[in-house]
Motif scaffolding. Structure first.
Motif, PDB file in Angstrom:
ATOM      1  N   GLN A 123       1.011  -1.104  -0.126  1.00 36.87           N
ATOM      2  CA  GLN A 123      -0.071  -0.055   0.030  1.00 36.87           C
ATOM      3  C   GLN A 123       0.958   1.232  -0.044  1.00 36.87           C
ATOM      4  O   GLN A 123       0.541   2.404  -0.799  1.00 36.87           O
ATOM      5  N   VAL A 124       1.976   1.508   0.728  1.00 41.55           N
ATOM      6  CA  VAL A 124       2.813   2.374   0.697  1.00 41.55           C
ATOM      7  C   VAL A 124       3.469   2.406  -0.473  1.00 41.55           C
ATOM      8  O   VAL A 124       3.451   3.696  -1.307  1.00 41.55           O
ATOM      9  N   ALA A 125       4.087   1.391  -1.083  1.00 41.02           N
ATOM     10  CA  ALA A 125       4.682   1.439  -2.408  1.00 41.02           C
ATOM     11  C   ALA A 125       3.796   2.172  -3.597  1.00 41.02           C
ATOM     12  O   ALA A 125       4.204   2.924  -4.406  1.00 41.02           O
ATOM     13  N   ALA A 126       2.455   1.676  -3.671  1.00 39.56           N
ATOM     14  CA  ALA A 126       1.554   1.972  -4.443  1.00 39.56           C
ATOM     15  C   ALA A 126       1.179   3.848  -4.443  1.00 39.56           C
ATOM     16  O   ALA A 126       1.161   4.238  -5.280  1.00 39.56           O
ATOM     17  N   LEU A 127       1.168   3.981  -3.109  1.00 43.36           N
ATOM     18  CA  LEU A 127       0.891   5.376  -2.885  1.00 43.36           C
ATOM     19  C   LEU A 127       1.797   6.008  -3.571  1.00 43.36           C
ATOM     20  O   LEU A 127       1.838   7.320  -4.258  1.00 43.36           O
ATOM     21  N   LEU A 128       3.203   5.957  -3.266  1.00 39.41           N
ATOM     22  CA  LEU A 128       4.401   6.644  -3.493  1.00 39.41           C
ATOM     23  C   LEU A 128       4.653   6.582  -5.088  1.00 39.41           C
ATOM     24  O   LEU A 128       5.051   7.602  -5.590  1.00 39.41           O
ATOM     25  N   GLY A 129       4.369   5.329  -5.471  1.00 38.65           N
ATOM     26  CA  GLY A 129       4.335   5.596  -7.266  1.00 38.65           C
ATOM     27  C   GLY A 129       3.244   6.152  -7.716  1.00 38.65           C
ATOM     28  O   GLY A 129       3.531   6.797  -8.812  1.00 38.65           O
ATOM     29  N   GLU A 130       2.313   6.348  -7.274  1.00 41.95           N
ATOM     30  CA  GLU A 130       1.023   7.159  -7.838  1.00 41.95           C
ATOM     31  C   GLU A 130       1.524   8.537  -7.724  1.00 41.95           C
ATOM     32  O   GLU A 130       1.169   9.150  -8.653  1.00 41.95           O
ATOM     33  N   TRP A 131       1.867   8.922  -6.550  1.00 45.82           N
ATOM     34  CA  TRP A 131       2.328  10.424  -6.280  1.00 45.82           C
ATOM     35  C   TRP A 131       3.451  10.849  -7.361  1.00 45.82           C
ATOM     36  O   TRP A 131       3.050  11.604  -8.141  1.00 45.82           O
ATOM     37  N   GLY A 132       4.557  10.455  -7.120  1.00 46.88           N
ATOM     38  CA  GLY A 132       5.427  10.413  -8.231  1.00 46.88           C
ATOM     39  C   GLY A 132       6.183  11.799  -8.591  1.00 46.88           C
ATOM     40  O   GLY A 132       6.475  12.052  -9.608  1.00 46.88           O
ATOM     41  N   LYS A 133       5.956  13.001  -7.612  1.00 48.58           N
ATOM     42  CA  LYS A 133       6.398  14.189  -8.087  1.00 48.58           C
ATOM     43  C   LYS A 133       7.762  14.669  -7.792  1.00 48.58           C
ATOM     44  O   LYS A 133       8.265  15.402  -8.254  1.00 48.58           O
ATOM     45  N   LEU A 134       8.392  13.815  -6.621  1.00 47.38           N
ATOM     46  CA  LEU A 134       9.619  14.144  -6.460  1.00 47.38           C
ATOM     47  C   LEU A 134      10.324  12.780  -6.130  1.00 47.38           C
ATOM     48  O   LEU A 134       9.738  11.661  -6.190  1.00 47.38           O
ATOM     49  N   PRO A 135      11.799  12.730  -6.151  1.00 43.57           N
ATOM     50  CA  PRO A 135      12.166  11.354  -5.872  1.00 43.57           C
ATOM     51  C   PRO A 135      11.974  10.924  -4.514  1.00 43.57           C
ATOM     52  O   PRO A 135      11.818  11.615  -3.636  1.00 43.57           O
TER      53      PRO A 135
END
Length: 262
Positions: free
Chosen positions: A196-208
């Motif tokens: 769930q954390v990985a998916a959130l970060l991948g969907e957001w994707g605005k900064l490294p």
């Protein structure tokens, strides 16, 4: 996806620990691996491999009897690989510049920014004014509670009232250059990633963003690549052969460098 190495230092030693076990009392942590090599050894290794952006984390509190040993190890690593490593652990507006001058490319900050359970924007602005947002990594390490992931501070021991979500990422993005996210509940357990954390970060994707926690196989790496839409960088600790694990360094680097299948 890029590989971001780590040098975690606790009680003056390079270690891999079970993240959720860390306690300031008696300087305790459940240990997966304690290296016979010092932090400078690993910094030199990463430098020779031309792997940049790794994080040096000081896991002792500033009032620990081991703090000066841990700090000395961190500074030695930064001197070996100037500009190649980030540093975190007790960073604030007063000491950040000193670590940057010692060779850190960025300072990694959590507890100074998240005070009394909330985001302390005054401290965040003070830090950004001192060193510039392009030298700041915000550590949004989190633990699951009541179905959500809450940002945790004080070496992952204290929950804030801040849920890691897109709104919080948007709020904080203008104050930093990158995010670092340890999924603390699986950190050091080799039990798989927090999807769930990985998916959130991948969907957001605005900064490294660098994700750490639970990777123990190439299946985990592929899952992270897919869920993170190939946008998330990764750290592997206990599972890596450098720290006593079964995943070989050369194979991990080769795997991450392969062309993604999207």
């Amino acid at each position: 996806m890029e590989f971001r190495p780590c040098i975690d230092i606790h009680n003056g030693k390079v270690k891999q620990i079970v993240g959720g076990s860390l306690r300031d009392e008696q300087n305790f942590a459940d240990e997966n691996f304690v290296s016979e090599q010092d932090a400078a050894f690993y910094a030199e290794f990463y430098k020779k491999q031309n792997i940049r952006g790794g994080h040096v984390i000081m896991l002792n509190s500033a009032d620990s009897s081991y703090y000066e040993q841990t700090r000395a190890q961190a500074l030695a690593a930064l001197r070996i690989y100037p500009g190649g490593l980030q540093v975190g652990g007790g960073i604030n507006a007063e000491n950040a510049a000193g670590f940057l001058e010692a060779g850190a490319s960025h300072v990694i900050v959590t507890s100074y920014v998240f005070r009394d359970g909330r985001i302390h924007f005054g401290n965040l602005k003070r830090l950004a004014d001192k060193v510039g947002r392009n030298r700041i990594v915000l550590d949004l390490s989190c633990r699951r509670k009541d179905g959500d992931y809450y940002i945790v501070t004080d070496r992952w021991q204290r929950y804030t009232d801040v849920i890691l979500d897109r709104t919080v990422l948007d709020q904080l993005a203008s104050y930093c250059d990158e995010f670092l996210v340890h999924a603390v509940d699986v950190e050091g357990k080799g039990s798989g990633i927090e999807e769930q954390v990985a998916a959130l970060l991948g969907e957001w994707g605005k900064l490294p963003v660098t994700y750490a926690g639970g990777v123990h196989s190439f299946e985990d790496l592929e899952k992270l690549r897919q869920l993170g839409r190939d946008r998330i960088n990764v750290t592997i600790g206990s599972a890596l052969d450098l720290f006593g694990g079964s995943m070989k360094w050369e194979e991990v680097i080769g795997y991450i460098k392969k062309e993604p299948i999207l």
